[in-house]
Design a protein around this motif. Sequence first.
Motif, PDB file in Angstrom:
ATOM      1  N   VAL A  44       3.921  -2.834   3.196  1.00 49.03           N
ATOM      2  CA  VAL A  44       3.881  -4.528   2.681  1.00 49.03           C
ATOM      3  C   VAL A  44       3.579  -5.231   3.157  1.00 49.03           C
ATOM      4  O   VAL A  44       3.778  -6.270   4.422  1.00 49.03           O
ATOM      5  N   THR A  45       2.762  -6.380   2.701  1.00 51.43           N
ATOM      6  CA  THR A  45       2.407  -7.938   3.581  1.00 51.43           C
ATOM      7  C   THR A  45       2.868  -8.470   2.045  1.00 51.43           C
ATOM      8  O   THR A  45       3.301  -8.647   1.147  1.00 51.43           O
ATOM      9  N   CYS A  46       3.094 -10.238   3.164  1.00 50.47           N
ATOM     10  CA  CYS A  46       3.432 -11.339   1.557  1.00 50.47           C
ATOM     11  C   CYS A  46       2.605 -12.714   2.539  1.00 50.47           C
ATOM     12  O   CYS A  46       1.793 -12.856   3.855  1.00 50.47           O
ATOM     13  N   THR A  47       2.700 -13.060   0.951  1.00 48.56           N
ATOM     14  CA  THR A  47       1.573 -14.459   1.236  1.00 48.56           C
ATOM     15  C   THR A  47       2.669 -15.366   1.065  1.00 48.56           C
ATOM     16  O   THR A  47       3.379 -15.700  -0.142  1.00 48.56           O
ATOM     17  N   PRO A  48       2.416 -16.884   1.589  1.00 48.75           N
ATOM     18  CA  PRO A  48       1.493 -16.800   2.573  1.00 48.75           C
ATOM     19  C   PRO A  48       1.507 -16.599   4.387  1.00 48.75           C
ATOM     20  O   PRO A  48       0.959 -16.800   4.835  1.00 48.75           O
ATOM     21  N   LYS A  49       2.437 -15.817   4.035  1.00 43.73           N
ATOM     22  CA  LYS A  49       3.429 -15.560   5.992  1.00 43.73           C
ATOM     23  C   LYS A  49       2.252 -14.496   6.614  1.00 43.73           C
ATOM     24  O   LYS A  49       1.727 -15.006   8.092  1.00 43.73           O
ATOM     25  N   ASP A  69      -1.929  -1.588   5.681  1.00 43.94           N
ATOM     26  CA  ASP A  69      -2.616  -0.379   5.764  1.00 43.94           C
ATOM     27  C   ASP A  69      -1.882   0.288   7.568  1.00 43.94           C
ATOM     28  O   ASP A  69      -1.475   0.782   7.552  1.00 43.94           O
ATOM     29  N   VAL A  70      -1.830  -1.215   8.159  1.00 43.40           N
ATOM     30  CA  VAL A  70      -1.149  -0.794   9.993  1.00 43.40           C
ATOM     31  C   VAL A  70       0.385  -0.811   9.522  1.00 43.40           C
ATOM     32  O   VAL A  70       1.226   0.347  10.078  1.00 43.40           O
ATOM     33  N   ALA A  71       0.817  -1.760   8.022  1.00 40.77           N
ATOM     34  CA  ALA A  71       2.168  -0.998   8.284  1.00 40.77           C
ATOM     35  C   ALA A  71       2.657  -0.120   7.453  1.00 40.77           C
ATOM     36  O   ALA A  71       4.008   0.789   7.740  1.00 40.77           O
ATOM     37  N   MET A  72       1.830   0.384   6.760  1.00 39.71           N
ATOM     38  CA  MET A  72       2.290   1.641   5.941  1.00 39.71           C
ATOM     39  C   MET A  72       2.336   3.071   7.946  1.00 39.71           C
ATOM     40  O   MET A  72       2.836   3.433   7.343  1.00 39.71           O
ATOM     41  N   TYR A  73       1.063   3.109   8.077  1.00 35.90           N
ATOM     42  CA  TYR A  73       1.413   3.829   8.879  1.00 35.90           C
ATOM     43  C   TYR A  73       1.913   3.889  10.580  1.00 35.90           C
ATOM     44  O   TYR A  73       2.959   4.701  10.503  1.00 35.90           O
ATOM     45  N   SER A  74       2.399   2.449  10.202  1.00 33.17           N
ATOM     46  CA  SER A  74       4.151   2.801  11.365  1.00 33.17           C
ATOM     47  C   SER A  74       5.264   3.598  10.455  1.00 33.17           C
ATOM     48  O   SER A  74       5.976   4.097  10.935  1.00 33.17           O
ATOM     49  N   LEU A  96       1.384  -1.456   0.009  1.00 34.75           N
ATOM     50  CA  LEU A  96       0.133  -0.030   0.217  1.00 34.75           C
ATOM     51  C   LEU A  96       1.096   1.166  -0.210  1.00 34.75           C
ATOM     52  O   LEU A  96       2.076   1.516   0.619  1.00 34.75           O
ATOM     53  N   ILE A  97       0.914   1.951  -0.931  1.00 37.58           N
ATOM     54  CA  ILE A  97       1.282   3.624  -1.208  1.00 37.58           C
ATOM     55  C   ILE A  97       0.857   4.298  -0.887  1.00 37.58           C
ATOM     56  O   ILE A  97      -0.209   4.519  -1.045  1.00 37.58           O
ATOM     57  N   ASP A  98       0.782   5.349   0.512  1.00 34.64           N
ATOM     58  CA  ASP A  98       0.371   6.504   0.917  1.00 34.64           C
ATOM     59  C   ASP A  98       0.840   7.941   0.122  1.00 34.64           C
ATOM     60  O   ASP A  98       2.164   7.702   0.981  1.00 34.64           O
ATOM     61  N   LEU A  99       0.664   8.369  -0.486  1.00 40.12           N
ATOM     62  CA  LEU A  99       1.688   9.803  -0.938  1.00 40.12           C
ATOM     63  C   LEU A  99       1.890  10.300   0.409  1.00 40.12           C
ATOM     64  O   LEU A  99       0.995  11.332   1.476  1.00 40.12           O
ATOM     65  N   ASP A 100       3.462  10.522   1.046  1.00 40.63           N
ATOM     66  CA  ASP A 100       2.934  11.875   2.268  1.00 40.63           C
ATOM     67  C   ASP A 100       2.610  13.080   2.061  1.00 40.63           C
ATOM     68  O   ASP A 100       3.189  14.451   1.019  1.00 40.63           O
ATOM     69  N   GLU A 101       2.170  13.783   2.402  1.00 43.00           N
ATOM     70  CA  GLU A 101       1.681  15.246   2.315  1.00 43.00           C
ATOM     71  C   GLU A 101       0.749  15.509   0.961  1.00 43.00           C
ATOM     72  O   GLU A 101       1.031  17.112   0.432  1.00 43.00           O
TER      73      GLU A 101
END
Length: 372
Positions: A326-331, A344-349, A236-241
């Motif tokens: 970033v999330t990976c399957t199947p991990k 989304d959780v990883a992006m907010y971190s 998930l890419i979220d542009l800063d500001e």
Amino acid sequence: MLLICAMAGNYISYRLFNERIYLYNALTDLLGLFTVLAVGEAGRIHGETNSILLFYLISPTVFTAWISASAINRVEFVDDEFKNSRVRIIISIATIVAILFLFTALLLANIPIIFAVAFSIAAKNLLIIIAARRNWSEKNISAKIYFGFLLAVYLSIFSIFLPVFGKAFIENIPHAICTLISLESLIFYICLIYKKSINLTDQVHRDPLTGCLNRVGWRKTTDELMLKKNKSAIALIDLDEFKNINDSHGHLVGDKVLVEVSKRIRSSLSTNDLVARIGGDEFFLFMSEDSSQESIASRIATVLHSLRKPFKFGEKSFSITASIGVTCTPKDGSNLADLMRKADVAMYSVKKNGKCGYAYFANISHHQASPS
């Protein structure tokens, strides 16, 4: 009759869809009709003293006009980026080749006109294939169907019609030429409608601004791919500001930035990776080809680096950074909705740790992007 049907179909389609390519194609079919009449009449009265103007000037001119107009339509059909100067050169070459073939056939009495026309049309389509070769890698199915049908028609004519009907087919010049031009026009019209139907279906799954997959297309395509791929990664890419850009420069500039961002993201990934804009300034990536951690990290780093390059719109110039989860399957699981939530959780971190970087959900280990 086929040519008239194709011409009528193109005009009706122009009125329905209001797209100029149908009108241009209808006018091209009209030139094709004039070609059939002019070349046929020239062949009928060849040898008479009053036929010189028609035989040596009018017929080649009308045919050249038709083959040039059809070349322009076909190139635009095969490759949407028609502004490419290389394409113009190819069209010019196709026209010259057509003229040479036709004049050679007219000057050498022992070469039937029908072969000159057939060779000219074949040369035109061959050159178009060469001109638009870049677009084949983008799975342009409608263009492949068009050229595939044309190949089948030519093989049928030269392997079935000529051996069976032979002299009768060659000597009936108006009928033979009308058959070639009509079949090409009808096949092109059918493929044009097929491409339109694909585009209408595709619009349901595409973001109208960037051309990336939208939320509906993302879920449908990713669900299908996840069933086929044992290992993959979702980012998930979220542009800063990004809100500051809209506030400072206006939404028009903001939209231009989003379009450019989508182009840079796609150019940073492999051709089999998916890019989706699910709303605002958020983009999702699906990476299945070589989904090792090293490969994913390399592609993510490339994306971050491409986004840091200055964006220039007129006198305005600014840089953008992004936070990526970033999330990976199947991990990290196999359910798409769950993987998107974890990304989304990883992006907010990343946002909490200074932005401009990426993190894996598995360890929420923040990786700061290296400086330019």
